[in-house]
Write an enzyme that holds these catalytic residues in place. Sequence first.
Site, PDB file in Angstrom:
ATOM      1  N   ASN A  25      44.120  43.895  34.359  1.00 44.29           N
ATOM      2  CA  ASN A  25      43.209  44.917  34.885  1.00 44.29           C
ATOM      3  C   ASN A  25      43.783  45.592  36.122  1.00 44.29           C
ATOM      4  OD1 ASN A  25      41.234  44.491  32.962  1.00 44.29           O
ATOM      5  ND2 ASN A  25      39.992  43.141  34.239  1.00 44.29           N
ATOM      6  N   VAL A  26      44.259  44.782  37.074  1.00 47.13           N
ATOM      7  CA  VAL A  26      44.751  45.340  38.338  1.00 47.13           C
ATOM      8  C   VAL A  26      46.090  46.032  38.134  1.00 47.13           C
ATOM      9  CG1 VAL A  26      45.499  44.783  40.685  1.00 47.13           C
ATOM     10  CG2 VAL A  26      43.463  43.686  39.728  1.00 47.13           C
TER      11      VAL A  26
ATOM     12  N   ARG B  33      48.821  34.772  51.605  1.00 47.66           N
ATOM     13  CA  ARG B  33      47.916  35.372  52.599  1.00 47.66           C
ATOM     14  C   ARG B  33      47.812  34.573  53.887  1.00 47.66           C
ATOM     15  NH1 ARG B  33      43.062  36.315  48.306  1.00 47.66           N
ATOM     16  NH2 ARG B  33      44.004  38.025  47.123  1.00 47.66           N
TER      17      ARG B  33
ATOM     18  N   CYS C  23      39.688  40.689  47.365  1.00 44.82           N
ATOM     19  CA  CYS C  23      38.968  41.944  47.098  1.00 44.82           C
ATOM     20  C   CYS C  23      37.708  42.084  47.955  1.00 44.82           C
ATOM     21  CB  CYS C  23      38.614  42.048  45.614  1.00 44.82           C
ATOM     22  SG  CYS C  23      37.920  40.544  44.911  1.00 44.82           S
TER      23      CYS C  23
ATOM     24  N   GLN D 299      29.520  39.794  43.498  1.00 43.71           N
ATOM     25  CA  GLN D 299      30.824  40.184  42.977  1.00 43.71           C
ATOM     26  C   GLN D 299      30.822  40.350  41.455  1.00 43.71           C
ATOM     27  OE1 GLN D 299      32.828  37.399  46.361  1.00 43.71           O
ATOM     28  NE2 GLN D 299      34.219  38.030  44.739  1.00 43.71           N
TER      29      GLN D 299
ATOM     30  N   SER E 201      34.726  41.654  36.841  1.00 47.98           N
ATOM     31  CA  SER E 201      36.124  42.093  36.764  1.00 47.98           C
ATOM     32  C   SER E 201      36.985  41.376  37.793  1.00 47.98           C
ATOM     33  CB  SER E 201      36.231  43.609  36.953  1.00 47.98           C
ATOM     34  OG  SER E 201      35.659  44.011  38.184  1.00 47.98           O
ATOM     35  N   GLY E 202      36.357  40.812  38.823  1.00 44.59           N
ATOM     36  CA  GLY E 202      37.090  40.006  39.776  1.00 44.59           C
ATOM     37  C   GLY E 202      37.662  38.743  39.153  1.00 44.59           C
TER      38      GLY E 202
ATOM     39  N   ARG F 283      28.620  35.492  41.933  1.00 41.04           N
ATOM     40  CA  ARG F 283      29.047  36.307  40.792  1.00 41.04           C
ATOM     41  C   ARG F 283      27.796  36.894  40.140  1.00 41.04           C
ATOM     42  NH1 ARG F 283      34.039  37.858  40.443  1.00 41.04           N
ATOM     43  NH2 ARG F 283      34.917  35.746  40.310  1.00 41.04           N
TER      44      ARG F 283
ATOM     45  N   HIS G  26      32.165  45.374  43.721  1.00 43.69           N
ATOM     46  CA  HIS G  26      31.631  44.277  44.526  1.00 43.69           C
ATOM     47  C   HIS G  26      30.678  44.841  45.582  1.00 43.69           C
ATOM     48  CE1 HIS G  26      34.265  41.651  42.522  1.00 43.69           C
ATOM     49  NE2 HIS G  26      35.098  41.312  43.480  1.00 43.69           N
TER      50      HIS G  26
END
Length: 343
Positions: A13-14, A99, A130, A157, A160-161, A235, A242
């Site tokens: 997706n991303v 991160r 996200c 959220q 799709s996350g 979710r 989101h």
Amino acid sequence: MGYKVAIVGATGNVGREMLNILEERGFPADEVVAIASRRSQGTEVSFGDKTLKVKALETYDFAGTDICLMSAGGSVALEWAPKIAAKGCVVIDNSSAFRYDQDVPLIVPEVNADAVAGFTRKNIIANPNCSTAQLVVTLKPLHDHATIRRVVVSTYQSVSGAGKDGMDELFQQSRAVFVADPTTNKKFTKRIAFNVIPHIDVFMEDGSTKEEWKVMVETKKMLDPKIKVTCTAVRVPVFIGHSESVNIEFENPITADEARAILRQAPGCLVVDKHEDGGYITPIETAGEDATYISRIREDQTIENGLNLWIVADNLRKGAALNAVQIAELLINRKLIGTKKAA
């Protein structure tokens, strides 16, 4: 002379959204290469009016590539990002793998653009979670004005996350409910159709989930380590977008009107806040949009210097693909990287 850009995870997706955004924004690329795992080799993906054939990560040589936008998951990033970076290719990684590494800058260009210069330590830049991205874009200008002391955020959220599998599960379960068929849970721990699940990622020792921990740690790293952050991540049965309900306590006075005025001038923010039916933004309206939308700005009468906000953004764009492309643009605009061809 343009750049050579590789998209790792191009079939997800991303990854597909990254390709769309590169084309939309006229990114200065002479060549764009779509890359995924060996099982996806030969698959076709769209890039503007072109069709790209996916190449295998395991056999691709990154030596002549300038920028790698990576959205292939944490385990893939941990294995491959250092190898790619060692070839002289700057990796902008969308996973959580780097991160929290102090030698890897975690960047949202509207928030901490100057920190991007630290990429030279490992040739890797991290994209935030996200839900964190849209939060810090909103908090940054308010923090600059009145100094944030504490943030309480509840996220709503979209599926799709959780990737394509999450979207498929919501669709299949919704259809099953309408025709009275049994539903099955594979991606999520409970039925997501017509339900909400207060559980994203794994549980930690203190009872928080990893998603909630990410919001806390990433906000501190990018914005200010002194800010206290607590989060509940949920979710919801929404395909894209989101949403966040945010309560902020400031050190200094700030009114709702002042906050609106500040956010209207802030990069990446769009205020839609009318005190009337429909005078606010919902996730369905943000799909395909680049901005972070802020609504329901109001003063919290229960604390001194408090505000409540409603924040919504397309998680596949600002929460992932768009932010990664903006980081690449930042490197180019600040002349921090050149092209291999020019060299």
